[in-house]
Structures are given as C-alpha cells and as structure tokens.
Motif scaffolding. Structure first.
Motif, PDB file in Angstrom:
ATOM      1  N   ARG A   1     111.764  71.424  24.552  1.00 27.17           N
ATOM      2  CA  ARG A   1     112.548  70.514  25.581  1.00 27.17           C
ATOM      3  C   ARG A   1     112.438  71.075  27.153  1.00 27.17           C
ATOM      4  O   ARG A   1     112.374  72.313  27.196  1.00 27.17           O
ATOM      5  CB  ARG A   1     113.874  69.868  25.176  1.00 27.17           C
ATOM      6  N   PRO A   2     112.482  69.944  28.069  1.00 23.71           N
ATOM      7  CA  PRO A   2     112.746  70.462  29.446  1.00 23.71           C
ATOM      8  C   PRO A   2     114.220  70.925  29.493  1.00 23.71           C
ATOM      9  O   PRO A   2     115.086  70.796  28.710  1.00 23.71           O
ATOM     10  CB  PRO A   2     112.734  69.035  30.027  1.00 23.71           C
ATOM     11  N   ILE A   3     114.190  71.929  30.713  1.00 22.03           N
ATOM     12  CA  ILE A   3     115.567  72.643  30.791  1.00 22.03           C
ATOM     13  C   ILE A   3     116.462  72.001  31.008  1.00 22.03           C
ATOM     14  O   ILE A   3     117.692  72.285  30.896  1.00 22.03           O
ATOM     15  CB  ILE A   3     115.125  73.820  31.438  1.00 22.03           C
ATOM     16  N   SER A   4     116.592  70.837  31.623  1.00 22.41           N
ATOM     17  CA  SER A   4     117.482  69.876  31.965  1.00 22.41           C
ATOM     18  C   SER A   4     116.924  68.439  32.176  1.00 22.41           C
ATOM     19  O   SER A   4     115.793  68.316  32.190  1.00 22.41           O
ATOM     20  CB  SER A   4     118.211  70.328  33.317  1.00 22.41           C
ATOM     21  N   LYS A   5     117.772  67.443  32.233  1.00 24.18           N
ATOM     22  CA  LYS A   5     117.355  65.928  32.317  1.00 24.18           C
ATOM     23  C   LYS A   5     116.718  65.865  33.640  1.00 24.18           C
ATOM     24  O   LYS A   5     115.931  65.143  33.841  1.00 24.18           O
ATOM     25  CB  LYS A   5     118.760  65.162  31.875  1.00 24.18           C
ATOM     26  N   GLY A   6     117.440  66.525  34.655  1.00 22.72           N
ATOM     27  CA  GLY A   6     116.813  66.449  35.992  1.00 22.72           C
ATOM     28  C   GLY A   6     115.260  66.829  36.090  1.00 22.72           C
ATOM     29  O   GLY A   6     114.501  66.162  36.543  1.00 22.72           O
ATOM     30  N   ILE A   7     115.146  68.179  35.470  1.00 22.74           N
ATOM     31  CA  ILE A   7     113.652  68.544  35.313  1.00 22.74           C
ATOM     32  C   ILE A   7     112.787  67.599  34.490  1.00 22.74           C
ATOM     33  O   ILE A   7     111.710  67.359  34.699  1.00 22.74           O
ATOM     34  CB  ILE A   7     113.815  69.834  34.742  1.00 22.74           C
ATOM     35  N   GLN A   8     113.303  67.174  33.625  1.00 20.62           N
ATOM     36  CA  GLN A   8     112.707  66.137  32.659  1.00 20.62           C
ATOM     37  C   GLN A   8     112.348  64.919  33.540  1.00 20.62           C
ATOM     38  O   GLN A   8     110.993  64.322  33.423  1.00 20.62           O
ATOM     39  CB  GLN A   8     113.632  65.675  31.477  1.00 20.62           C
ATOM     40  N   ARG A   9     113.035  64.250  34.493  1.00 20.87           N
ATOM     41  CA  ARG A   9     112.700  63.298  35.203  1.00 20.87           C
ATOM     42  C   ARG A   9     111.638  63.723  36.135  1.00 20.87           C
ATOM     43  O   ARG A   9     110.692  62.890  36.568  1.00 20.87           O
ATOM     44  CB  ARG A   9     114.163  62.769  36.017  1.00 20.87           C
ATOM     45  N   CYS A  10     111.680  65.015  36.818  1.00 18.25           N
ATOM     46  CA  CYS A  10     110.647  65.497  37.814  1.00 18.25           C
ATOM     47  C   CYS A  10     109.243  65.559  37.056  1.00 18.25           C
ATOM     48  O   CYS A  10     108.186  65.082  37.573  1.00 18.25           O
ATOM     49  CB  CYS A  10     111.008  66.641  38.463  1.00 18.25           C
ATOM     50  N   LEU A  11     109.331  66.005  35.664  1.00 15.00           N
ATOM     51  CA  LEU A  11     108.013  66.094  34.907  1.00 15.00           C
ATOM     52  C   LEU A  11     107.484  64.766  34.836  1.00 15.00           C
ATOM     53  O   LEU A  11     106.180  64.293  34.825  1.00 15.00           O
ATOM     54  CB  LEU A  11     108.353  66.616  33.575  1.00 15.00           C
ATOM     55  N   ALA A  12     108.444  63.674  34.582  1.00 20.47           N
ATOM     56  CA  ALA A  12     107.783  62.190  34.381  1.00 20.47           C
ATOM     57  C   ALA A  12     107.175  61.783  35.604  1.00 20.47           C
ATOM     58  O   ALA A  12     106.050  61.168  35.737  1.00 20.47           O
ATOM     59  CB  ALA A  12     109.005  61.418  33.879  1.00 20.47           C
ATOM     60  N   ARG A  13     107.866  62.085  36.892  1.00 25.26           N
ATOM     61  CA  ARG A  13     107.347  61.913  38.013  1.00 25.26           C
ATOM     62  C   ARG A  13     106.213  62.518  38.493  1.00 25.26           C
ATOM     63  O   ARG A  13     105.260  62.006  39.093  1.00 25.26           O
ATOM     64  CB  ARG A  13     108.505  62.087  39.196  1.00 25.26           C
ATOM     65  N   TRP A  14     105.882  63.743  37.913  1.00 32.33           N
ATOM     66  CA  TRP A  14     104.544  64.587  38.379  1.00 32.33           C
ATOM     67  C   TRP A  14     103.509  63.620  37.446  1.00 32.33           C
ATOM     68  O   TRP A  14     102.410  63.493  38.141  1.00 32.33           O
ATOM     69  CB  TRP A  14     104.771  65.867  37.726  1.00 32.33           C
ATOM     70  N   LEU A  15     103.838  63.189  36.361  1.00 35.90           N
ATOM     71  CA  LEU A  15     102.683  62.583  35.375  1.00 35.90           C
ATOM     72  C   LEU A  15     102.420  61.413  36.360  1.00 35.90           C
ATOM     73  O   LEU A  15     101.066  61.030  36.414  1.00 35.90           O
ATOM     74  CB  LEU A  15     103.169  62.308  34.234  1.00 35.90           C
ATOM     75  N   VAL A  16     103.322  60.566  36.876  1.00 33.35           N
ATOM     76  CA  VAL A  16     103.011  59.213  37.538  1.00 33.35           C
ATOM     77  C   VAL A  16     102.254  59.211  38.711  1.00 33.35           C
ATOM     78  O   VAL A  16     101.211  58.807  38.961  1.00 33.35           O
ATOM     79  CB  VAL A  16     104.337  58.297  37.698  1.00 33.35           C
TER      80      VAL A  16
END
Length: 564
Positions: free
Chosen positions: A512-527
C-alpha cells in the motif's frame, strides 16, 4: 491553539514492548522496528527511549547511517525525506563502517573503565576466532624488536609481549584521556591504573591484528569484487572488528552494573552503501555478514540487545526469509496512530474539528503529515492566506498536497521509470531470471530496440498500468493472500517499493502507499500522465490495459484491515 509547541505523544504498548527487550542484558535475537515512513520511529527512539537507556548501568550506542547524507538530515538543518534513502546520494561503505566501529569502540572503552573488559578477555575472544600468532610476530617486528622470537612461544606469551611493546609506543596522555584519569586518577592505585591501561592497549592491539589480517586478504577481496562472486569468509573478514567488539560487550554485560545495547537507525543505507574501493566487499555483502553474525552470536551465546530501525519494507517480510525463517528476528511493526487516536491527540490542541475532518479525509493520521501541516498553519504564508476572506483551510491542505506532488512523488516516479528502463535492458540482455518473465506476465515483452525513447515509453506504460491496477484494487494488495506472490516479480511494484512510495507491510501482509496523502498524489500522477499521452501512446496504453493489463483485484484489502 495558537503557536502551541508540538509534543511527542507516548505509545504505551509499543514502548512497553521495546523497553522489555532493552532491559535484558543479553538476548537471543535482534529486534527490527519497522514501519512506513513518517510514523515516528526515529522520534520514538530519540525523544522517548535514548535518554532512559543511558541512565545508571545502561549504555546505548546510537548509530544513524543517514547522518552523513547532509541534504536530508536534521543534523544539517535538513529534514528526513518522504521518499526512500536509496533515492538520495548514498554515503560510502567506509563512512558507515567507521561510524559503526567508532560507536562500538566508545562503548568498549566504557566497559573497560567499569572493569568489565580486560586484556585477558580480549585475547581469549580474539584467539577463539582468529589465528593470531603470525600477526603478533609481525607487529613485534614492526616495533623494533630485534630479538628473535622462538617458535615455541605460546599465543598468550606473544600477546603479552605485543601489549608491552605497544604500550611503549602509544602516548600515555592519550590513554589517560580515554580513561578519564584526569578526574579519578588520584583515587586509583597503581595496579588498578595499569590494569585499565593494559586493557586499552590490548583493544588497540586486537584492532591492529584484525587490520593486518584484512590486508593479507586484500587481493582476494578485490578479485571477489571484480568477479561478482560470493565468499562468506571474505565477507566475514570485513566485519571481524565490529563483531569482536559486539562479542566483548555482550560477554561484559552484567545486570545492574553494565548493560550495553545498540540501536542502528536507517540500517537499509548500509545495505545500499557505495563501494569506493576494492579493500572491502560490497555494501549488501557487508550488511548481510554483520546481521548473520549478530544472529549467530545471539543464538549461540546471547548478544547485547540490538535494535534495527528502518522504513524499508524489505525488513518487514523479505529479510526474514533471506536470513532463514519467519522468527529469525523479533519483529515490531508500527503504523503510527489510528484515525481515532490521532483525533484524540490533535483536535482542540492543534486543529479544530472541521480542520481535522479535512486532514483525515485527504492526508490521513500520519504523524509527519500532521506536523508539517501544523507548521504550515503557523507560518506567515498561512496568516496572509487566511486574511483573504475567500480562502479556507482546504487551500492550505491543497497547497501541501501540491508540495508533496512536485517535490516527492513526481521525482520518485521518474526514479521508478529509470528502474523499469534498466529492467528492460537487463531482460533484453538475458540478465533477468526466467521465472520473472513467465507466460502471461504484463512485463514479459520489453522492447527489443535499444532506443532509449522507446524504452522510456514502455516503462511509463508499465508504471501507469500498475498504478491503475492499484486504483482498481483501492490501493491495497494482499501479497500473501492464497500464497499469491506474483506481485513480488512485478518490476513496477519493486520499483515503487524501492523509491519508498509503496510499503510492503508484514502484518497484515499488504502492499500500500505509505500514507493517504501519497496515495492521492499517485492518483494525480496517473491522471496527469494520461492527459499528456500522445495518440499513439494512448493506444499502446489501452492495448496494455485490455490485452496484457495487470489485475490485482483478487488480492484486495479485506474489510477491517485498512491501516493508515
């Protein structure tokens, strides 16, 4: 709540477990304290434990291998990075080795001053593992001893002569300084002072013996580095000195009198340290040899408590397999606070309830996120922004997310892309094992062309495919569910773990991502990457998703196991 000083919140259960381990003078296993980045492991050690573990009979050696990384360490007015240390400029193996040895030597000096380590004990321990006669004869010859030494002289006789010869060579005031004789020398008898001085000289003699034996193996080690082979004896020869010190300290440990322990922070840096010359084995071999010998010392004779602190998820599961079996270490995994715990500590003291709802939804309860947002909230920029009636607290959180995106996630994804490009090159040259390129693997067909542009496009599509599969699995993949370890072969998963954006935790066993904030940044990167794809690359991406795409939905997080 205005300018309230940040406080370190106790964690009673974890602190009790670690204290119970550290209170023993000798233990059978080293302990690994691991968990995602930003959950407060270093803070826990430095601010909650280290002071107590240096009181009375307790002595704790603290080694932080990241201290030499000047751009990313608080000692140099930096801050610990959100991405892994492997993405920084790593220190040399020599500097890490010197740091560890200096710490252990200072602990050994303390043991000598307390009378628990003697010259005889140093000789016995050294002679148990090393043939020292030849080295002692060489040292005696170097000290201008022209008298021929009979071959019938025993090892202990050679040792006594060498200690006497070295004591004449060393500066007496320097030895007195190590022993702090300026303060207590007047209260010691001549016999006691000579006993302590002899032990200090014996420790230096042991170091010279081991260094001399290492020089004899220098050519073999250089050949080992050139050929890329493995030799346990040569690897162990490079760790002889720190392991001898560990054994001496372990033997000297005594409840209520001298209880040493060792904390090694960011131990993964030693595993990835740069080899600057051929006088030593590579960092990974040195790391493995050191840990193997700590394990062996604990299992055979009991070792002083050794605590390894790390944010590298290699130590959450894979290290246990590489070093033997799941219980080879004592494992303590920490994920920081649960949302309920963080709310109890944060609301009213640092954030309002409305602000907390935004933070919990966007960033999660990661302690480092909370600290950084609070510092941002106390800054002048925040006050100026709040003066604008149209601005809200959400704008600050969004600005913080943009900061994470630009300074953490995007550079880390570029580093992950370079790892995937290297994987494509290695696969083309036959360096990748066949089991990683099994039938049906989405990464099985890297480009045959050597064109770096084509390799980069392939790597980006692979990384986008993997992130999309994570999105479909709600950013949680159970890699041990149904013994499904195929994700361990996925080069995109390995790359994101290596750059520190994903964490493979042990209990429960989730990627899993190391935090929910990093998770959101990964989704942004994909978009962002999807929006920037050319028409041709978009078709290639859609082909990848439809025909060869990854799907880890069968390994999704189970209800009730979501830990942030």
């Amino acid at each position: 709540m205005v300018n309230k000083a940040w406080k370190i919140i106790p964690r009673p259960l974890l602190e009790t477990i670690l204290n119970n381990h550290a209170q023993h003078h000798r233990v059978p296993q080293p302990l690994i304290l691991h968990g995602p980045r930003g959950v407060g492991k270093t803070t826990l050690i430095l601010d909650r434990f280290l002071g107590e573990w240096n009181k009375g009979p307790h002595l704790t050696g603290y080694v932080d291998f990241a201290q030499s990384i000047k751009d990313h360490h608080p000692n140099f007015d930096g801050s610990f990075p959100w991405y892994s240390w492997s993405s920084c400029e790593l220190p040399s193996l020599s500097s890490c080795q010197t740091q560890l040895e200096n710490c252990l030597e200072s602990m050994a000096h303390k043991g000598i001053k307390l009378g628990t380590i003697s010259s005889h004990q140093i000789f016995t321990t050294l002679n148990k593992w090393h043939g020292i006669n030849t080295a002692l004869r060489r040292i005696l010859n170097q000290n201008a001893s022209k008298i021929a030494i009979s071959n019938k002289v025993s090892s202990s006789g050679l040792w006594d002569r060498a200690v006497f010869a070295l004591s004449a060579r060393f500066n007496a005031s320097e030895i007195d300084g190590v022993l702090d004789f300026e303060e207590k020398g007047k209260s010691l008898s001549i016999d006691e002072a000579s006993y302590f001085k002899e032990a200090i000289v014996a420790l230096r003699l042991a170091k010279e013996v081991i260094k001399m034996q290492q020089k004899w193996r220098a050519n073999a080690i250089a050949d080992l580095n050139r050929s890329g082979r493995f030799s346990r004896s040569l690897a162990n020869s490079c760790t002889d000195w720190p392991c001898l010190l560990l054994e001496l300290l372990s033997q000297a440990a005594e409840i209520g009198h001298f209880q040493p322990k060792l904390v090694i922070n960011n131990v993964e840096i030693l595993r990835n340290a740069m080899l600057m010359d051929d006088s030593k084995v590579c960092g990974s071999m040195y790391h493995d040899s050191l840990i193997w010998r700590i394990i062996a010392l604990g299992a055979n004779e009991r070792c002083l408590p050794v605590i390894l602190v790390t944010s590298d998820s290699y130590y959450s599961y894979q290290a246990f397999m590489d070093f033997g079996f799941p219980d080879i270490f004592v494992s303590r995994e920490t994920f920081g606070w649960t949302p309920q715990e963080a709310k109890m500590h944060m609301v009213t003291d640092y954030f309002t309830h409305a602000e907390w709802m935004v933070i919990d939804d966007v960033l999660g309860p990661n302690p480092r996120h909370l600290f950084e947002v609070y510092m941002l909230k106390q800054s002048n920029c925040y006050q100026k922004l709040m003066d604008n009636e149209a601005s809200t607290f959400e704008d600050i959180v969004d600005a913080y997310l943009a900061y994470l995106q630009v300074t953490v996630v995007n550079p880390s994804m570029d580093k992950a892309l370079s790892f995937l490009q290297k994987f494509a090159i290695d696969a083309r040259s036959g360096k990748i094992l066949e089991h990683r390129l099994h039938f049906g693997a989405p990464w099985r067909h890297p480009p045959s062309s050597k064109d770096p542009t084509i390799c980069k496009e392939w790597a980006k599509i692979q990384l986008m495919d993997f992130v999309q599969s994570l999105v479909n699995a709600e950013f949680g993949v159970n890699y041990l569910a149904d013994c499904s370890l195929e994700i361990m072969d996925d080069p995109a998963a390995v790359a994101l773990v290596e750059v520190g954006l994903l964490y493979a935790q042990r209990d429960p066993s989730f990627f899993r991502p190391i935090s929910k904030g990093i998770q959101r940044c990964l989704a942004r990167w994909l978009v962002q990457e999807r929006m920037q794809l050319s028409y041709q690359n978009l078709l290639q991406y859609l082909w990848q998703r439809i025909i060869r795409g990854r799907s880890y939905r069968h390994l999704m997080l189970q209800v009730g196991y979501d830990k942030y």
